[in-house]
Design an enzyme around this catalytic site. Sequence first.
Site, PDB file in Angstrom:
ATOM      1  N   ASP A   8     -29.926 -28.859   0.612  1.00 20.84           N
ATOM      2  CA  ASP A   8     -31.335 -28.461   0.787  1.00 20.84           C
ATOM      3  C   ASP A   8     -31.728 -27.147   0.092  1.00 20.84           C
ATOM      4  O   ASP A   8     -32.413 -26.303   0.688  1.00 20.84           O
ATOM      5  CB  ASP A   8     -31.668 -28.364   2.280  1.00 20.84           C
ATOM      6  CG  ASP A   8     -31.526 -29.693   3.005  1.00 20.84           C
ATOM      7  OD1 ASP A   8     -31.203 -30.704   2.354  1.00 20.84           O
ATOM      8  OD2 ASP A   8     -31.713 -29.711   4.238  1.00 20.84           O
ATOM      9  N   LYS A 105     -33.229 -37.031   2.737  1.00 23.24           N
ATOM     10  CA  LYS A 105     -33.053 -37.250   4.174  1.00 23.24           C
ATOM     11  C   LYS A 105     -34.273 -36.758   4.931  1.00 23.24           C
ATOM     12  O   LYS A 105     -35.028 -35.938   4.427  1.00 23.24           O
ATOM     13  CB  LYS A 105     -31.781 -36.544   4.662  1.00 23.24           C
ATOM     14  CG  LYS A 105     -31.782 -35.043   4.477  1.00 23.24           C
ATOM     15  CD  LYS A 105     -30.431 -34.439   4.818  1.00 23.24           C
ATOM     16  CE  LYS A 105     -30.395 -32.942   4.661  1.00 23.24           C
ATOM     17  NZ  LYS A 105     -31.268 -32.199   5.572  1.00 23.24           N
ATOM     18  N   CYS A 150     -28.331 -27.631   8.859  1.00 20.75           N
ATOM     19  CA  CYS A 150     -27.980 -28.767   8.002  1.00 20.75           C
ATOM     20  C   CYS A 150     -26.579 -28.667   7.417  1.00 20.75           C
ATOM     21  O   CYS A 150     -25.867 -29.668   7.318  1.00 20.75           O
ATOM     22  CB  CYS A 150     -29.026 -28.934   6.909  1.00 20.75           C
ATOM     23  SG  CYS A 150     -30.667 -29.332   7.588  1.00 20.75           S
TER      24      CYS A 150
END
Length: 196
Positions: A8, A105, A150
């Site tokens: 990310d 995602k 994450c």
Amino acid sequence: MRALIVVDMQVDFCPGGALAVASGDEIIAPINALMPRFDAVILTQDWHPADHASFADNHGAAPFSTTQMPYGPQVLWPRHCVIGSDGAAFHAGLDLSRADLILRKGFRPGIDSYSAFFENDRSTATGLAGYLRDRGLDDLHFVGLAQDFCVAWSAMDAVRLGFGATVIETATRAIDLDGSLEAARDAMRAAGVTLA
């Protein structure tokens, strides 16, 4: 074979973004420098519809408050990484030319997705495990944002699925919400993740 999982590294998670992680942009150069040392590079990308259930404003709630979802407690985040938005794009400094796979995602409206392997219900798979196994990639190294959400969830799931998992802490940064960084570090160690 070794894979670098870059979690990310998006505009909204870097300084100036909607859900900025302090100093998040400082790890871009170290991540780029790591890429050539690995057999494969996988990038994950948060990719939320505008009506996503994890957005505080969709509940009329305060950011960083929590609510109960069918799959358990959920932090309600500021609106971030909306599909197709500038904030959802990878940071301009990230070397995208090295990516073997970009995994999106969090695109299901009713469920959040911290881990690169599963949605937050812990059972809906993203398909990443199958990709890695098909390529013979079993030694996974995690970098990116945010270490306490994450990155941590991805690394712990990797171990649960039988992969080796190392978090390269110099190439991660954390949100550290109410002590979440130390809690995540303890949980990772207990799960068998190597912190390097």
